[in-house]
Design an enzyme around this catalytic site. Sequence first.
Site, mmCIF file in Angstrom:
data_model
loop_
_atom_site.group_PDB
_atom_site.id
_atom_site.type_symbol
_atom_site.label_atom_id
_atom_site.label_comp_id
_atom_site.label_asym_id
_atom_site.label_seq_id
_atom_site.Cartn_x
_atom_site.Cartn_y
_atom_site.Cartn_z
ATOM 1 N N GLY A 27 0.824 -1.217 0.000
ATOM 2 C CA GLY A 27 0.000 0.000 0.000
ATOM 3 C C GLY A 27 0.849 1.255 0.000
ATOM 4 O O GLY A 27 2.048 1.200 -0.298
ATOM 5 N N HIS A 33 4.144 1.806 -8.118
ATOM 6 C CA HIS A 33 3.161 0.710 -8.079
ATOM 7 C C HIS A 33 2.275 0.759 -9.326
ATOM 8 O O HIS A 33 1.969 -0.273 -9.923
ATOM 9 C CB HIS A 33 2.255 0.844 -6.853
ATOM 10 N N GLN A 57 8.495 -8.718 8.063
ATOM 11 C CA GLN A 57 9.674 -8.246 7.331
ATOM 12 C C GLN A 57 10.249 -6.946 7.891
ATOM 13 O O GLN A 57 11.218 -6.412 7.365
ATOM 14 C CB GLN A 57 9.363 -8.105 5.841
ATOM 15 N N LYS A 145 13.443 -1.307 -8.317
ATOM 16 C CA LYS A 145 13.816 -0.401 -7.229
ATOM 17 C C LYS A 145 14.324 -1.219 -6.037
ATOM 18 O O LYS A 145 15.287 -0.856 -5.378
ATOM 19 C CB LYS A 145 12.595 0.436 -6.875
ATOM 20 N N ASP A 146 13.632 -2.345 -5.767
ATOM 21 C CA ASP A 146 14.053 -3.239 -4.687
ATOM 22 C C ASP A 146 14.771 -4.424 -5.340
ATOM 23 O O ASP A 146 14.254 -5.550 -5.348
ATOM 24 C CB ASP A 146 12.829 -3.696 -3.893
ATOM 25 N N LEU A 179 10.584 6.743 -6.623
ATOM 26 C CA LEU A 179 9.332 6.753 -5.863
ATOM 27 C C LEU A 179 9.362 5.648 -4.826
ATOM 28 O O LEU A 179 9.857 4.553 -5.091
ATOM 29 C CB LEU A 179 8.155 6.562 -6.808
ATOM 30 N N ARG A 182 7.930 5.326 1.414
ATOM 31 C CA ARG A 182 8.625 6.023 2.501
ATOM 32 C C ARG A 182 8.862 7.505 2.192
ATOM 33 O O ARG A 182 9.141 8.275 3.109
ATOM 34 C CB ARG A 182 9.954 5.354 2.805
HETATM 35 P P1 AMP Z 1 6.152 -2.018 -1.642
HETATM 36 O O1 AMP Z 1 4.710 -1.580 -1.554
HETATM 37 O O2 AMP Z 1 7.120 -0.965 -1.268
HETATM 38 O O3 AMP Z 1 6.390 -3.348 -1.002
HETATM 39 O O4 AMP Z 1 6.412 -2.255 -3.195
HETATM 40 C C1 AMP Z 1 5.599 -3.086 -3.969
HETATM 41 C C2 AMP Z 1 6.232 -3.274 -5.302
HETATM 42 O O5 AMP Z 1 6.395 -2.019 -5.949
HETATM 43 C C3 AMP Z 1 7.628 -3.905 -5.202
HETATM 44 O O6 AMP Z 1 7.768 -4.870 -6.234
HETATM 45 C C4 AMP Z 1 8.534 -2.730 -5.421
HETATM 46 O O7 AMP Z 1 9.787 -3.062 -5.960
HETATM 47 C C5 AMP Z 1 7.729 -1.906 -6.413
HETATM 48 N N1 AMP Z 1 8.171 -0.498 -6.427
HETATM 49 C C6 AMP Z 1 8.351 0.299 -5.351
HETATM 50 N N2 AMP Z 1 8.828 1.500 -5.742
HETATM 51 C C7 AMP Z 1 8.964 1.455 -7.089
HETATM 52 C C8 AMP Z 1 9.417 2.384 -8.082
HETATM 53 N N3 AMP Z 1 9.838 3.597 -7.764
HETATM 54 N N4 AMP Z 1 9.436 1.977 -9.360
HETATM 55 C C9 AMP Z 1 9.017 0.741 -9.706
HETATM 56 N N5 AMP Z 1 8.572 -0.176 -8.819
HETATM 57 C C10 AMP Z 1 8.543 0.171 -7.523
#
Ligand code: AMP
Length: 271
Positions: A27, A33, A57, A145-146, A179, A182
């Site tokens: 979220g 996303h 995590q 990004k990750d 992006l 955080r």
């Molecule tokens: P998170 O909600 O932070 O766990 O991220 C969910 C998914 O979105 C993960 O696969 C992240 O790598 C991806 N994500 C987060 N930030 C970015 C970004 N700036 N560009 C592309 N994908 C992203």
Amino acid sequence: MEIIKNILDLNKAVNGINNLGFVPTMGGLHDGHISLIKNSQKKCKKTIVSIFVNPTQFNNKDDFKKYPRNLNRDINILKKLEVNFLFLPKFDEIYKKKRNKKIKLNKNDNILCAFYRKGHFEGVLDIMDRLLNIIKAKYVFMGEKDYQQLFLIKKKFKNKYNSKIIGCPTIRERNKLALSSRNFLLSKKNYFKAGLIAKYLLKFKYLYKRKYKRNHIILNKTIKELENKYKIKIEYLEFRNLKDLKLADFKKKFRLFLAYYINNVRLIDNF
Ligand code: AMP
């Protein structure tokens, strides 16, 4: 958009869809996303997004507590995008089944975020194992990004599940900051600083190979300079191969991997 809260309803809704795309998230949705969702919608007949802030995590309770959550806003974004399904499970729904064997990382994988956030990726791999087990998607879309997360998930599950994990490029703000949910925690001033750091390192990656001839002393000096100039604490700034995440030999494709704290907010990126 159908909002699904338990596994029983999920099975009914998505079992039998043979071209399902899945975007797992925690979220706090942003354009990163959204780009994953659009990739899924391009490639797949139907798309399911999950939102679950996975406590296992977080290696720090406070970090979990202050993780940005804004469910109503997220639901509106997903509706506008015409996402087919949102999976919104409660903790007990996901963790009611106990695991027989604890997930462990290989010694070689104890680098970058795995080194600095003990237990983090064990939690990530656990939740992804559970989600991939319940959601039988053809494709799963995740962000570069990750990168280390993407790398470990691909490695762990490529032979276990039929779902194909697809890495998607990092989406950046206009000021070049990647992006991230955080970023919602940054003050205006720090948002601006983080953009300057990203811009600097995008250029530095290029200069390091060409002009600085991969001189390690310059890398260490750069870390100190950035820390002093922007009042940040860098955990790591390392060049690594994309294929195996070993320290870069600069013959193959490589990236510059970064993690740092700016006023208690931990940001990661790779360039
Ligand atoms: P998170 O909600 O932070 O766990 O991220 C969910 C998914 O979105 C993960 O696969 C992240 O790598 C991806 N994500 C987060 N930030 C970015 C970004 N700036 N560009 C592309 N994908 C992203």
